[in-house]
Design a protein around this motif. Sequence first.
Motif, PDB file in Angstrom:
ATOM      1  N   ARG A   9       0.830  -1.197   0.000  1.00 44.39           N
ATOM      2  CA  ARG A   9       0.000   0.000   0.000  1.00 44.39           C
ATOM      3  C   ARG A   9       0.869   1.254   0.000  1.00 44.39           C
ATOM      4  O   ARG A   9       1.987   1.251   0.505  1.00 44.39           O
ATOM      5  N   GLY A  10       0.329   2.320  -0.566  1.00 39.72           N
ATOM      6  CA  GLY A  10       1.090   3.538  -0.776  1.00 39.72           C
ATOM      7  C   GLY A  10       1.523   3.686  -2.223  1.00 39.72           C
ATOM      8  O   GLY A  10       1.880   4.783  -2.678  1.00 39.72           O
TER       9      GLY A  10
ATOM     10  N   TYR B   6       3.608   2.552   4.473  1.00 35.86           N
ATOM     11  CA  TYR B   6       3.061   2.445   5.825  1.00 35.86           C
ATOM     12  C   TYR B   6       1.932   3.461   5.983  1.00 35.86           C
ATOM     13  O   TYR B   6       1.841   4.439   5.240  1.00 35.86           O
ATOM     14  N   GLY B   7       1.079   3.206   6.941  1.00 31.39           N
ATOM     15  CA  GLY B   7      -0.041   4.121   7.144  1.00 31.39           C
ATOM     16  C   GLY B   7      -1.020   3.606   8.179  1.00 31.39           C
ATOM     17  O   GLY B   7      -0.688   2.768   9.025  1.00 31.39           O
ATOM     18  N   ALA B   8      -2.245   4.100   8.097  1.00 34.44           N
ATOM     19  CA  ALA B   8      -3.302   3.758   9.052  1.00 34.44           C
ATOM     20  C   ALA B   8      -4.628   3.685   8.313  1.00 34.44           C
ATOM     21  O   ALA B   8      -4.762   4.183   7.191  1.00 34.44           O
ATOM     22  N   GLY B   9      -5.605   3.071   8.961  1.00 37.35           N
ATOM     23  CA  GLY B   9      -6.909   2.954   8.320  1.00 37.35           C
ATOM     24  C   GLY B   9      -7.979   2.524   9.290  1.00 37.35           C
ATOM     25  O   GLY B   9      -7.735   2.356  10.496  1.00 37.35           O
ATOM     26  N   VAL B  10      -9.172   2.337   8.782  1.00 35.24           N
ATOM     27  CA  VAL B  10     -10.300   1.854   9.569  1.00 35.24           C
ATOM     28  C   VAL B  10     -10.831   0.580   8.928  1.00 35.24           C
ATOM     29  O   VAL B  10     -10.695   0.363   7.715  1.00 35.24           O
ATOM     30  N   ARG B  11     -11.422  -0.270   9.766  1.00 33.37           N
ATOM     31  CA  ARG B  11     -12.001  -1.534   9.320  1.00 33.37           C
ATOM     32  C   ARG B  11     -13.432  -1.620   9.842  1.00 33.37           C
ATOM     33  O   ARG B  11     -13.665  -1.466  11.037  1.00 33.37           O
TER      34      ARG B  11
ATOM     35  N   LEU C 231     -14.656  -4.261   5.506  1.00 30.78           N
ATOM     36  CA  LEU C 231     -14.525  -3.139   4.567  1.00 30.78           C
ATOM     37  C   LEU C 231     -13.372  -2.277   5.074  1.00 30.78           C
ATOM     38  O   LEU C 231     -13.410  -1.789   6.199  1.00 30.78           O
ATOM     39  N   ARG C 232     -12.364  -2.095   4.242  1.00 28.18           N
ATOM     40  CA  ARG C 232     -11.148  -1.423   4.681  1.00 28.18           C
ATOM     41  C   ARG C 232     -10.921  -0.134   3.900  1.00 28.18           C
ATOM     42  O   ARG C 232     -11.039  -0.119   2.667  1.00 28.18           O
ATOM     43  N   VAL C 233     -10.596   0.907   4.627  1.00 34.48           N
ATOM     44  CA  VAL C 233     -10.189   2.186   4.037  1.00 34.48           C
ATOM     45  C   VAL C 233      -8.851   2.544   4.666  1.00 34.48           C
ATOM     46  O   VAL C 233      -8.748   2.681   5.883  1.00 34.48           O
ATOM     47  N   ASP C 234      -7.820   2.697   3.829  1.00 32.92           N
ATOM     48  CA  ASP C 234      -6.470   2.940   4.313  1.00 32.92           C
ATOM     49  C   ASP C 234      -5.879   4.186   3.655  1.00 32.92           C
ATOM     50  O   ASP C 234      -6.160   4.478   2.482  1.00 32.92           O
ATOM     51  N   VAL C 235      -5.068   4.889   4.418  1.00 33.32           N
ATOM     52  CA  VAL C 235      -4.242   5.970   3.887  1.00 33.32           C
ATOM     53  C   VAL C 235      -2.797   5.547   4.109  1.00 33.32           C
ATOM     54  O   VAL C 235      -2.394   5.288   5.242  1.00 33.32           O
ATOM     55  N   ALA C 236      -2.029   5.458   3.013  1.00 33.04           N
ATOM     56  CA  ALA C 236      -0.670   4.934   3.108  1.00 33.04           C
ATOM     57  C   ALA C 236       0.309   5.883   2.429  1.00 33.04           C
ATOM     58  O   ALA C 236      -0.009   6.527   1.421  1.00 33.04           O
ATOM     59  N   ARG C 237       1.489   5.920   2.980  1.00 31.88           N
ATOM     60  CA  ARG C 237       2.566   6.743   2.425  1.00 31.88           C
ATOM     61  C   ARG C 237       3.626   5.843   1.809  1.00 31.88           C
ATOM     62  O   ARG C 237       4.098   4.895   2.435  1.00 31.88           O
ATOM     63  N   ALA C 238       3.983   6.124   0.563  1.00 27.65           N
ATOM     64  CA  ALA C 238       5.044   5.403  -0.114  1.00 27.65           C
ATOM     65  C   ALA C 238       6.384   6.040   0.255  1.00 27.65           C
ATOM     66  O   ALA C 238       6.623   7.205  -0.071  1.00 27.65           O
ATOM     67  N   GLN C 239       7.219   5.306   0.954  1.00 23.73           N
ATOM     68  CA  GLN C 239       8.493   5.868   1.375  1.00 23.73           C
ATOM     69  C   GLN C 239       9.369   6.239   0.177  1.00 23.73           C
ATOM     70  O   GLN C 239      10.127   7.200   0.219  1.00 23.73           O
TER      71      GLN C 239
ATOM     72  N   THR D  32       8.505   7.445  -2.759  1.00 18.00           N
ATOM     73  CA  THR D  32       8.105   8.682  -3.450  1.00 18.00           C
ATOM     74  C   THR D  32       7.697   9.787  -2.489  1.00 18.00           C
ATOM     75  O   THR D  32       7.619  10.957  -2.896  1.00 18.00           O
ATOM     76  N   GLY D  33       7.386   9.433  -1.242  1.00 17.98           N
ATOM     77  CA  GLY D  33       6.917  10.422  -0.282  1.00 17.98           C
ATOM     78  C   GLY D  33       5.470  10.819  -0.470  1.00 17.98           C
ATOM     79  O   GLY D  33       4.975  11.706   0.229  1.00 17.98           O
ATOM     80  N   LYS D  34       4.744  10.150  -1.370  1.00 20.33           N
ATOM     81  CA  LYS D  34       3.346  10.486  -1.653  1.00 20.33           C
ATOM     82  C   LYS D  34       2.394   9.620  -0.835  1.00 20.33           C
ATOM     83  O   LYS D  34       2.716   8.483  -0.482  1.00 20.33           O
ATOM     84  N   TRP D  35       1.215  10.196  -0.561  1.00 20.80           N
ATOM     85  CA  TRP D  35       0.167   9.480   0.152  1.00 20.80           C
ATOM     86  C   TRP D  35      -0.859   8.949  -0.843  1.00 20.80           C
ATOM     87  O   TRP D  35      -1.105   9.556  -1.878  1.00 20.80           O
ATOM     88  N   ARG D  36      -1.472   7.801  -0.496  1.00 20.17           N
ATOM     89  CA  ARG D  36      -2.444   7.191  -1.407  1.00 20.17           C
ATOM     90  C   ARG D  36      -3.588   6.589  -0.595  1.00 20.17           C
ATOM     91  O   ARG D  36      -3.384   6.030   0.487  1.00 20.17           O
ATOM     92  N   LEU D  37      -4.806   6.708  -1.128  1.00 19.79           N
ATOM     93  CA  LEU D  37      -6.007   6.179  -0.485  1.00 19.79           C
ATOM     94  C   LEU D  37      -6.322   4.813  -1.082  1.00 19.79           C
ATOM     95  O   LEU D  37      -6.294   4.631  -2.303  1.00 19.79           O
ATOM     96  N   HIS D  38      -6.637   3.847  -0.218  1.00 19.73           N
ATOM     97  CA  HIS D  38      -6.925   2.474  -0.665  1.00 19.73           C
ATOM     98  C   HIS D  38      -8.266   2.018  -0.101  1.00 19.73           C
ATOM     99  O   HIS D  38      -8.572   2.252   1.068  1.00 19.73           O
ATOM    100  N   PHE D  39      -9.057   1.338  -0.960  1.00 23.65           N
ATOM    101  CA  PHE D  39     -10.323   0.724  -0.554  1.00 23.65           C
ATOM    102  C   PHE D  39     -10.249  -0.765  -0.879  1.00 23.65           C
ATOM    103  O   PHE D  39      -9.739  -1.147  -1.943  1.00 23.65           O
ATOM    104  N   SER D  40     -10.782  -1.602  -0.015  1.00 21.78           N
ATOM    105  CA  SER D  40     -10.875  -3.024  -0.321  1.00 21.78           C
ATOM    106  C   SER D  40     -11.948  -3.658   0.554  1.00 21.78           C
ATOM    107  O   SER D  40     -12.318  -3.127   1.599  1.00 21.78           O
TER     108      SER D  40
END
Length: 603
Positions: free
Chosen positions: A504-505, A567-572, A580-588, A590-598
């Motif tokens: 993730r990220g 790495y990051g954090a999320g709710v389940r 149902l998972r929603v995560d916010v992750a940072r790619a080390q 690139t330094g960018k943040w990304r939103l993930h749904f699954s």
Amino acid sequence: MRPLLSLLLVAALGSGCATKPPAPEPVPAPDVPADAPAVYSLDIEVEDDYRDNRLRDLLQQHLDIARYRASEAALSRVELARLAAAAPAQAATLLETMGYFSATAKVERQADDASRLRLIATPGPRTRVTKIELDFQEGLAADDAKAQRDSLRKAWSLEEGDPFTQGYWASAKNDLLLRVRADGFPLARWGETAARVDADTQTAELRLVLASGNRARFGELRIEGLKHHSRQTVERLTGFKRGDAYTEQQLAEFQERLAKTQLFDGARVQLQSEVVEADGTSPVLVTLTESALQQATVAVGYHANNGQSISVEHLHRQPFGLGVRARSKLQFSRDLRGVELELSSHPQPDLKRNLASLQFEQDRSGDTIATNLGLRLGRIYESTRDDRLSYVELLRARETAGSEVNTNLAVSINQQWIRRRLDSTLLPTDGHQGLLLVGLGQARGGGSDDSGPFGRMQLKLGVYKPFGGWFGSARVEVAQVLVRESVGVPEKLLFLAGGDESVRGYAYRSLGPVENGLTVGGRVMATGSLEIARPIIASFPALWGAVFVDAGNAASRWQEFRPVLGYGAGVRFRSPVGPLRVDVARAQETGKWRLHFSVGITL
């Protein structure tokens, strides 16, 4: 220092009381009516309750004098005196349920504050189990049941030396009875249970006799609810024969197999143990609700990996009256378009299903546009804990990378195993699961690529473990294509990392070797993840918060493998269809943040 619990009691009281009859109540002041309410407080003190205040909490929750405060009911002076007088005996009785049979208690008024009462309880030594006699009658008393008797005695949970409490005693009896009923004796019951407690020596001797009844055996199937499907379709799924010894697990697996056929909306399987035929067997009642013969589904949604999507799926559960299922699916999304046709038989006598599928897919999620046409023939075995899939696959792949177009062909034979040992397949918190796929094939390269044999291996593992109010999970995936460097292997058989179930990220399938500035599939891949989660608020236990760290990558060879971190954090939200998972992750990297749904748990 002794723990104290203060409770406000609305009432009037003139004196304290102990295990002896209460002292005479003083006469109230002339200007205060006997039934006038007043504010009093109560301190509950349990000697030697230093570990976790469990005994104090027990008294606070169940003593009548304490419960009145919780209900906010006003007490008269007379009523409070009655409750205070009864409290010592009631406290001693409550402490007996925890194994303290010589407990004493008293209630007294504090000298420096007449409005303050104090209940002091002395538990005394705890009673422990010193002897256990567990005997069996009826079916379990037979000579051929000795191994089962020994197993049940070992399974008895209240052992010698353990504290004797009402809760432990009741739980041990209930657990053993459920085990016996599940292991072949559905009519088992307790013929005798006795606990002889000696309060002077703080010992308890247990005597139990379990009347098992006769061992149950599977009889004829009594099937209700069939309209379109044949009786044979159901009979093939039993997994047992008439006369076989009954176990609850076999019935549960039979019911699970019925559900997995997707032929029935509802399936219930019961042993009619109260009915015993002349041959000693009992009928098995199967109650079914058939699904509609045809079903169409239209889905519109959004996926973090493939963007906006729309799909149309049609399922026919018995086309032309044949014992097969026909499924067709059309999918169109931002990055993925595909058509899939599948035929699969109803379960065969060996509980396996034959399958054939044709799939067309165009994947634009990476730098390479991959267009794949695949044909697959195989057999699958599915159960609650284990799945096995054997198949032959013919794959034609066309990859477009910039102005370069390459076409490869591959034929392979594959074997896949899935193993599940989870407390719940939808919402696991404890256990493990794994997938292993191995394949051998021949690839025919296009353009400058050579032709030649190849091997393919993929291993996935997932572990779940609860600890101290938290829930941990870990997953790892390792994959490799074994082939000469010059042999062209279709892109679909290679590996890319990144996305919801990977690292993730990073964007879906964005991690891999780079050629001419474009990310292409790698011949080796490894990813891993660690996550801990717990409920956010106690009143809503289905909503969890989580933190995680992922790592991995894909490469052309292991020597070039360089894992990246996310790495990051999320709710389940633990829904009936899975988390149902929603995560916010940072790619080390690139330094960018990304939103993930699954949604759900995948392998």
